[in-house]
Motif scaffolding. Structure first.
Motif, PDB file in Angstrom:
ATOM      1  N   ILE A  16       0.853  -1.191   0.000  1.00  0.00           N
ATOM      2  CA  ILE A  16       0.000   0.000   0.000  1.00  0.00           C
ATOM      3  C   ILE A  16       0.889   1.241   0.000  1.00  0.00           C
ATOM      4  N   ALA A  43      -2.724   8.160  -5.286  1.00  0.00           N
ATOM      5  CA  ALA A  43      -2.507   9.280  -6.212  1.00  0.00           C
ATOM      6  C   ALA A  43      -2.336   8.743  -7.632  1.00  0.00           C
ATOM      7  N   ALA A 138       3.137   0.728   3.194  1.00  0.00           N
ATOM      8  CA  ALA A 138       4.211   1.684   2.876  1.00  0.00           C
ATOM      9  C   ALA A 138       3.550   3.044   2.674  1.00  0.00           C
ATOM     10  N   ARG A 294      13.355  18.382  15.623  1.00  0.00           N
ATOM     11  CA  ARG A 294      14.116  17.903  14.456  1.00  0.00           C
ATOM     12  C   ARG A 294      15.067  19.014  14.006  1.00  0.00           C
ATOM     13  N   SER A 399      18.474   8.927   7.165  1.00  0.00           N
ATOM     14  CA  SER A 399      17.993   8.621   5.829  1.00  0.00           C
ATOM     15  C   SER A 399      16.917   7.557   6.001  1.00  0.00           C
TER      16      SER A 399
HETATM   17  C1  LIG Z   1       9.169  17.993   3.147  1.00  0.00           C
HETATM   18  C2  LIG Z   1       9.789  16.687   3.526  1.00  0.00           C
HETATM   19  C3  LIG Z   1      11.162  16.540   3.472  1.00  0.00           C
HETATM   20  C4  LIG Z   1      11.743  15.339   3.824  1.00  0.00           C
HETATM   21  N1  LIG Z   1      13.096  15.219   3.775  1.00  0.00           N
HETATM   22  C5  LIG Z   1      13.663  14.048   4.094  1.00  0.00           C
HETATM   23  C6  LIG Z   1      15.079  13.863   4.046  1.00  0.00           C
HETATM   24  O1  LIG Z   1      15.809  14.787   3.729  1.00  0.00           O
HETATM   25  N2  LIG Z   1      15.587  12.652   4.387  1.00  0.00           N
HETATM   26  C7  LIG Z   1      14.783  11.632   4.764  1.00  0.00           C
HETATM   27  O2  LIG Z   1      15.287  10.555   5.045  1.00  0.00           O
HETATM   28  N3  LIG Z   1      13.459  11.763   4.802  1.00  0.00           N
HETATM   29  C8  LIG Z   1      12.879  12.931   4.486  1.00  0.00           C
HETATM   30  N4  LIG Z   1      11.532  13.056   4.558  1.00  0.00           N
HETATM   31  C9  LIG Z   1      10.712  11.908   4.963  1.00  0.00           C
HETATM   32  C10 LIG Z   1      10.139  11.200   3.720  1.00  0.00           C
HETATM   33  O3  LIG Z   1       8.769  11.152   3.926  1.00  0.00           O
HETATM   34  C11 LIG Z   1      10.764   9.826   3.563  1.00  0.00           C
HETATM   35  O4  LIG Z   1      12.142   9.955   3.337  1.00  0.00           O
HETATM   36  C12 LIG Z   1      10.212   8.996   2.416  1.00  0.00           C
HETATM   37  O5  LIG Z   1       9.982   9.732   1.254  1.00  0.00           O
HETATM   38  C13 LIG Z   1       8.989   8.253   2.855  1.00  0.00           C
HETATM   39  O6  LIG Z   1       8.631   7.361   1.848  1.00  0.00           O
HETATM   40  P1  LIG Z   1       7.420   6.396   2.067  1.00  0.00           P
HETATM   41  O7  LIG Z   1       7.239   5.642   0.797  1.00  0.00           O
HETATM   42  O8  LIG Z   1       7.611   5.608   3.301  1.00  0.00           O
HETATM   43  O9  LIG Z   1       6.181   7.359   2.347  1.00  0.00           O
HETATM   44  P2  LIG Z   1       5.556   8.474   1.417  1.00  0.00           P
HETATM   45  O10 LIG Z   1       6.575   9.104   0.575  1.00  0.00           O
HETATM   46  O11 LIG Z   1       4.728   9.332   2.293  1.00  0.00           O
HETATM   47  O12 LIG Z   1       4.614   7.652   0.434  1.00  0.00           O
HETATM   48  C14 LIG Z   1       3.461   7.022   0.897  1.00  0.00           C
HETATM   49  C15 LIG Z   1       2.581   6.757  -0.309  1.00  0.00           C
HETATM   50  O13 LIG Z   1       1.480   5.975   0.117  1.00  0.00           O
HETATM   51  C16 LIG Z   1       0.303   6.470  -0.502  1.00  0.00           C
HETATM   52  N5  LIG Z   1      -0.805   6.073   0.352  1.00  0.00           N
HETATM   53  C17 LIG Z   1      -0.985   6.382   1.672  1.00  0.00           C
HETATM   54  N6  LIG Z   1      -2.096   5.775   2.142  1.00  0.00           N
HETATM   55  C18 LIG Z   1      -2.615   5.051   1.129  1.00  0.00           C
HETATM   56  C19 LIG Z   1      -3.761   4.198   1.008  1.00  0.00           C
HETATM   57  N7  LIG Z   1      -4.571   3.954   2.028  1.00  0.00           N
HETATM   58  N8  LIG Z   1      -4.001   3.620  -0.186  1.00  0.00           N
HETATM   59  C20 LIG Z   1      -3.166   3.846  -1.269  1.00  0.00           C
HETATM   60  N9  LIG Z   1      -2.081   4.654  -1.204  1.00  0.00           N
HETATM   61  C21 LIG Z   1      -1.804   5.240  -0.017  1.00  0.00           C
HETATM   62  C22 LIG Z   1       0.540   7.968  -0.596  1.00  0.00           C
HETATM   63  O14 LIG Z   1      -0.252   8.578  -1.561  1.00  0.00           O
HETATM   64  C23 LIG Z   1       2.026   8.029  -0.912  1.00  0.00           C
HETATM   65  O15 LIG Z   1       2.279   8.030  -2.288  1.00  0.00           O
HETATM   66  C24 LIG Z   1      10.928  14.251   4.229  1.00  0.00           C
HETATM   67  C25 LIG Z   1       9.550  14.423   4.298  1.00  0.00           C
HETATM   68  C26 LIG Z   1       8.988  15.619   3.954  1.00  0.00           C
HETATM   69  C27 LIG Z   1       7.489  15.771   4.044  1.00  0.00           C
END
Ligand SMILES: Cc1cc2nc3c(=O)[nH]c(=O)nc-3n(C[C@H](O)[C@H](O)[C@H](O)COP(=O)(O)OP(=O)(O)OC[C@H]3O[C@@H](n4cnc5c(N)ncnc54)[C@H](O)[C@@H]3O)c2cc1C
Length: 490
Positions: A16, A43, A138, A294, A399
């Motif tokens: 997910i 999305a 995820a 942070r 990271s």
């Molecule tokens: C502005 C900003 C800057 C950041 N900078 C850093 C950095 O410098 N270094 C670092 O390590 N981390 C950083 N982060 C944290 C960042 O979120 C993570 O590094 C990483 O991108 C998270 O990836 P993810 O796939 O776990 O979650 P996300 O990137 O949040 O992706 C989750 C995905 O799941 C989808 N989703 C959620 N719920 C559902 C559902 N029920 N059904 C279907 N789809 C769903 C969403 O649409 C999204 O596409 C930053 C975050 C932000 C907001």
């Protein structure tokens, strides 16, 4: 349930989310020989955080060569801390090269997962149903924008948006911009737009320590060297990881460590040496310790906030009005654009998705007090369901790619037990979670996060919802599951 020729069980997966963690999951499942999976992404495009956050100045704040998949280093990063658009392009490129995209169902939000007769039944916003053996959530941690409860927000007649929903149709040049918030996002926006706008008012509730951090571009020669000598690139990643663990990750979990003192000294010197006006300097000086919140890193924030068209507003916000923000001293700050750089609801995780585990146990009830998961990946009575970057894992200036990679390798070892026929259902035991939570809460007391500030790390009890030990310990825990902590059901 089907078995393979070798008598090993097959399994179907739902991933997910198609952000960094979901893409990683797809690649690693394939590598482990699991090809039966669907990625659900609500999305229309992959990338998660980096798709959603397109505000001016967005950049990684851990070095890019560390914020890349270990198996797919990127010799082409333009800067030490690459801009968000490059990170988005990187994830899209990885997803294309590893042929992840065909497995993604875009525009489908998983709204419900229920564990029935040993399998997960999923329901999406489009009414699609799926049945799988394993779910990998995820769904992200900094994903649900936090909209502050300020009177009159709807009355504003200019353009208003959250930083994660930037409206690029709104011109900034020559206009009066208000930014609410002082975290990493507000700092990046300020540094980026200051020379373009007529005036910028930064509304500060709490000042932040700023770690000075240059962001030099990589030269063409450096990029060529990375391309031609991948071993050097991988060495660089290992070095960055080690330096980061030694100098930062380990510092924040020991408030009295010499590394913590170095961070504090660097932040204090940055403030003392780079903010000329004593009155402004005092307004920018936090009354808590560096890295308690942070840590914000920036090469240019202090320069930006000292420009003649910048104003740091420390008077509390009374309300938003049609023409701008009225502060408590009665002054109206007239604005054309108002940006809410107010962060995220970091305790939401995969909610509002409904998750119903074994015996009808609802996640909303399990998490009624606060989100919890054993080692941040598994919840008792929610079998065969694992989270990446779930509650109480390493957050902050790590990271998160490194974190997710370690978690996924751990999760795949649990899945392997299913494939080998050792169990059909696996989830952490209540006792293991209770013990983990007790130890975590105790260890949190010596972290810098509990030295007297308000931050999004802290839960409703004031306990940091974060990994309170060293990164090395996280690595060790993730190396191999302790099966005594798990309930295996045949
Ligand atoms: C502005 C900003 C800057 C950041 N900078 C850093 C950095 O410098 N270094 C670092 O390590 N981390 C950083 N982060 C944290 C960042 O979120 C993570 O590094 C990483 O991108 C998270 O990836 P993810 O796939 O776990 O979650 P996300 O990137 O949040 O992706 C989750 C995905 O799941 C989808 N989703 C959620 N719920 C559902 C559902 N029920 N059904 C279907 N789809 C769903 C969403 O649409 C999204 O596409 C930053 C975050 C932000 C907001």
């Amino acid at each position: 349930m089907a078995t393979t020729d070798e008598g090993r069980r097959n399994a179907r997966f739902a991933i997910i989310g198609a952000g960094m963690s979901g893409i990683l999951s797809a690649i690693k499942l394939c590598e482990a020989g699991f090809s039966d999976f669907t990625i659900y992404e609500k999305a229309e495009r992959l990338g998660g955080t980096w798709r959603e956050n397109t505000y001016p100045g967005i950049a990684c704040d851990v070095p890019s060569h560390l914020y890349s998949y270990s198996f797919d280093p990127n010799p082409g990063w333009s800067h030490r801390f690459a801009p968000g658009s490059e990170i988005q392009a990187y994830f899209e490129d990885v997803a294309r090269r590893y042929e992840v995209e065909p497995s993604i169902r875009f525009g489908e939000e998983v709204v419900r997962c229920e564990f029935v007769d040993g399998r997960w039944r999923l329901e999406t916003s489009e009414g699609r149903r799926d049945e799988v053996d394993f779910v990998i959530a995820a769904t992200g941690v900094l994903h649900h924008p936090n909209i502050p409860d300020i009177e009159g927000l709807d009355d504003f007649e200019g353009a208003l948006f959250h930083s994660a929903r930037w409206d690029h149709d709104v011109p900034l040049a020559g206009r009066r911009i208000g930014v609410i918030g002082t975290g990493s996002t507000a700092v990046q926006i300020t540094g980026d737009v200051i020379d373009e706008v007529a005036a910028l008012s930064l509304f500060q509730r709490t000042p932040q320590w700023i770690m000075p951090q240059e962001n030099p571009p990589y030269t063409d020669e450096e990029k060529r060297a990375f391309r031609e000598h991948p071993e050097e690139l991988s060495q660089l990643r290992d070095d960055l990881s080690r330096l980061f663990a030694e100098n930062f990750s380990n510092a924040v979990v020991d408030a009295d460590s010499p590394q913590m003192k170095m961070i504090e000294d660097a932040c204090r010197a940055n403030l003392e040496n780079n903010v000329k006006d004593p009155e402004l300097r005092e307004k920018l000086r936090p009354d808590y310790r560096a890295a308690c919140k942070r840590l914000v890193v920036s090469p240019d924030f202090y320069d930006a906030i000292q420009k003649p068209n910048a104003e740091l507003v420390t008077e509390p916000i009374e309300r938003v009005e049609a023409a701008g923000i009225r502060t408590r001293d009665g002054r109206l700050h007239e604005l054309d654009v108002l940006v809410l750089a107010t962060g995220f609801r970091a305790d939401q995780f995969m909610r509002p998705m409904q998750v119903i585990g074994r015996g009808g146990r609802k996640l909303d009830e399990i998490w009624a007090d606060r989100p919890a998961a054993y080692l941040s990946v598994s919840i008792p009575d929610v079998p065969n369901f694992f989270m990446l970057n779930g509650p109480n894992g390493p957050v902050g200036n790590f990271s998160l790619i490194e974190v997710a990679e370690l978690q996924l390798a751990y999760i795949l070892q649990l899945v392997e037990l299913h494939r080998a026929g050792a169990c059909r259902e696996i989830s952490a035991s209540e006792a293991a979670l209770a013990e983990f939570d007790a130890q975590r809460t105790e260890a949190a007391k010596s972290t810098v996060w509990m030295t007297g500030c308000r931050s999004w790390y802290l839960d409703s009890r004031g306990i940091p919802a974060a990994w309170p030990w060293t990164f090395d310990r996280f690595r060790k825990e993730m190396a191999a599951p302790d099966l005594a902590a798990y309930e295996l059901v045949e």
